[in-house]
Design a protein around this motif. Structure first.
Motif, short mmCIF file in Angstrom:
data_model
loop_
_atom_site.label_atom_id
_atom_site.label_comp_id
_atom_site.label_asym_id
_atom_site.label_seq_id
_atom_site.Cartn_x
_atom_site.Cartn_y
_atom_site.Cartn_z
N ASN A 26 40.92 14.89 -22.60
CA ASN A 26 41.61 14.16 -23.59
C ASN A 26 42.13 15.03 -24.87
O ASN A 26 41.90 14.95 -25.82
CB ASN A 26 40.63 13.17 -24.30
N PRO A 29 44.81 13.47 -27.76
CA PRO A 29 44.26 12.94 -28.70
C PRO A 29 43.31 13.91 -29.67
O PRO A 29 43.29 13.76 -30.87
CB PRO A 29 43.42 11.66 -28.11
N LEU A 79 48.01 9.48 -33.30
CA LEU A 79 46.59 9.59 -32.98
C LEU A 79 46.29 7.87 -32.43
O LEU A 79 45.93 7.80 -31.36
CB LEU A 79 45.43 9.68 -34.11
N SER A 82 48.24 7.64 -29.08
CA SER A 82 47.27 8.51 -28.04
C SER A 82 46.21 8.01 -27.28
O SER A 82 45.74 7.98 -26.38
CB SER A 82 47.20 9.80 -28.22
N ILE A 83 45.54 6.92 -28.27
CA ILE A 83 44.21 6.31 -27.69
C ILE A 83 44.43 5.11 -27.27
O ILE A 83 43.76 4.71 -26.41
CB ILE A 83 43.24 6.74 -29.06
N THR A 236 37.42 9.48 -27.88
CA THR A 236 38.84 9.56 -27.15
C THR A 236 38.54 8.78 -25.84
O THR A 236 38.16 9.61 -24.87
CB THR A 236 39.41 10.58 -27.23
#
Length: 384
Positions: A26, A29, A79, A82-83, A236
């Motif tokens: 990950n 993130p 953020l 991205s998650i 994440t």
């Protein structure tokens, strides 16, 4: 006292950023979050200088605290993307999020270009510094904070439906830690705005909160550390960024109107999928994703998503949970499992929490698990 607490937050932030950058999975993130924490560390360091009135000693660091906060909003939004978005990719267009930062930097160039002596002259004038600190730039910054965080919250809730197309775990779909993080950030931002105006207009009792309200940021850093180190929390949750065409969760007829997947291939994949679910029982894995299931069938994620939506009329999350509930019904009525609790059986069948199990069972069966067991066992006794 305040300075010591701020420094503790800076140290903790450095530790967190280091851990995040070391993680091999990950990476996107984690790097975004590490960057956000680093910006927080730098900002808290500047607040420490302000509290100790040390900008006269280090004049070239003054007004950086006007600039750095402009990175909070873009980083929080990235953020969240991205998650929460399983199909997230970094794109050049996302640089537009940095426009406020770039605009402030250009506007501050004349001040940053001044000599140390010229800056000290300005900083020595307390009245002038106060007027500048509470001027239009920092006022606008407050609203940018609220705007970016609000957009991040909207984006998070919009992506909840999309995530059910890729994950079979409600924890990975809901990403509770991210939701809590965004609401905490929004609350801190709102309090900062209130503190800003209280200080600007000299409201009694409230104006004295500054700079103590920055301690909430320190607490937020420790909260992130708790979530990171808590083995039950997934910081994440996205294990992989799928490739290929985007597959947004809309109605199947609209979503696949122009699909190249033929009826014959659809039936073939559906048959192989049903056979796999019965023979290998992948649904027993509580963190099963559509990407992993597609790999076992040697088809693309997009094709499998289309087959599940059109042939079975459900999303991936609902599809997997149907098998889990069917397995639970078999195992719960097995006399050899009478020593197990209902939750214990549910966990063995692929569910990862009591709340998710109860919600999914009641939605599909129209009753609670305990009522189902009681009625089913009663019928067995009647037949006996």
């Amino acid at each position: 006292m305040i300075t010591a607490l701020l420094i503790s937050g800076i140290i903790q932030g450095g530790f967190l950023a280091f851990l995040l950058l070391r993680k091999s999975s990950n990476q996107v993130p984690n790097r975004i979050l590490a960057t956000l924490i680093f910006v927080v560390m730098c900002h808290l360091s500047l607040i420490c200088l302000d509290v100790r009135n040390l900008f006269l000693v280090y004049p070239h660091l003054s007004r950086l605290s006007w600039l750095l906060p402009l990175l909070y909003g873009p980083l929080i939004l990235l953020l969240t993307q991205s998650i929460s978005d399983p199909l997230f990719k970094m794109r050049p267009g996302q640089l537009l999020l940095l426009l406020p930062f770039a605009a402030y930097f250009v506007l501050l160039i004349p001040y940053f270009s001044l000599s140390a002596a010229a800056k000290i002259t300005i900083l020595a004038n307390t009245q002038l510094v106060t007027l500048a600190d509470f001027g239009w730039m920092n006022t606008l910054t407050n609203y940018l904070h609220l705007g970016f965080t609000a957009c991040a919250l909207v984006l998070f809730y919009q992506n909840l439906g999309k995530r059910s197309q890729y994950f079979s775990s409600s924890e990975l779909i809901n990403v509770h830690w991210l939701k809590e993080f965004l609401w905490l950030v929004f609350a801190i931002m709102a309090l900062s705005v209130a503190t800003f105006y209280a200080r600007k207009y000299g409201i009694r009792y409230v104006s004295g909160i500054y700079p103590a309200h920055f301690l909430l940021v320190v607490l937020l850093v420790y909260w992130i550390a708790f979530k990171l180190l808590n083995v039950k929390a997934t910081l994440t949750p996205i294990t992989e960024n799928p490739t290929g065409p985007r597959a947004d969760p809309v109605e199947p007829t609209a979503k696949y109107a122009k699909s190249s997947l033929t009826d014959e291939l659809t039936e073939n994949i559906a048959a192989r999928l049903s056979a796999l679910m019965h023979s290998e029982k992948p649904y027993l894995e509580n963190d099963l994703t559509i990407i992993e299931l597609a790999a076992r069938l040697h088809v693309s994620r997009h094709q499998l998503s289309q087959v599940i939506n059109t042939s079975f009329g459900v999303n991936f999350f609902e599809f997997v949970n149907k098998y889990r509930i069917a397995e639970f019904k078999i195992q719960s009525l097995n006399p050899s499992n009478e020593h197990l609790s209902l939750l214990g059986i549910a966990l063995e069948c692929g569910f990862n929490s009591k709340a998710t199990f109860n919600q999914a069972f009641k939605k599909l069966e129209g009753t609670t698990p305990s009522d189902f067991i009681r009625k089913s066992r009663g019928k067995v006794l009647e037949k006996a």
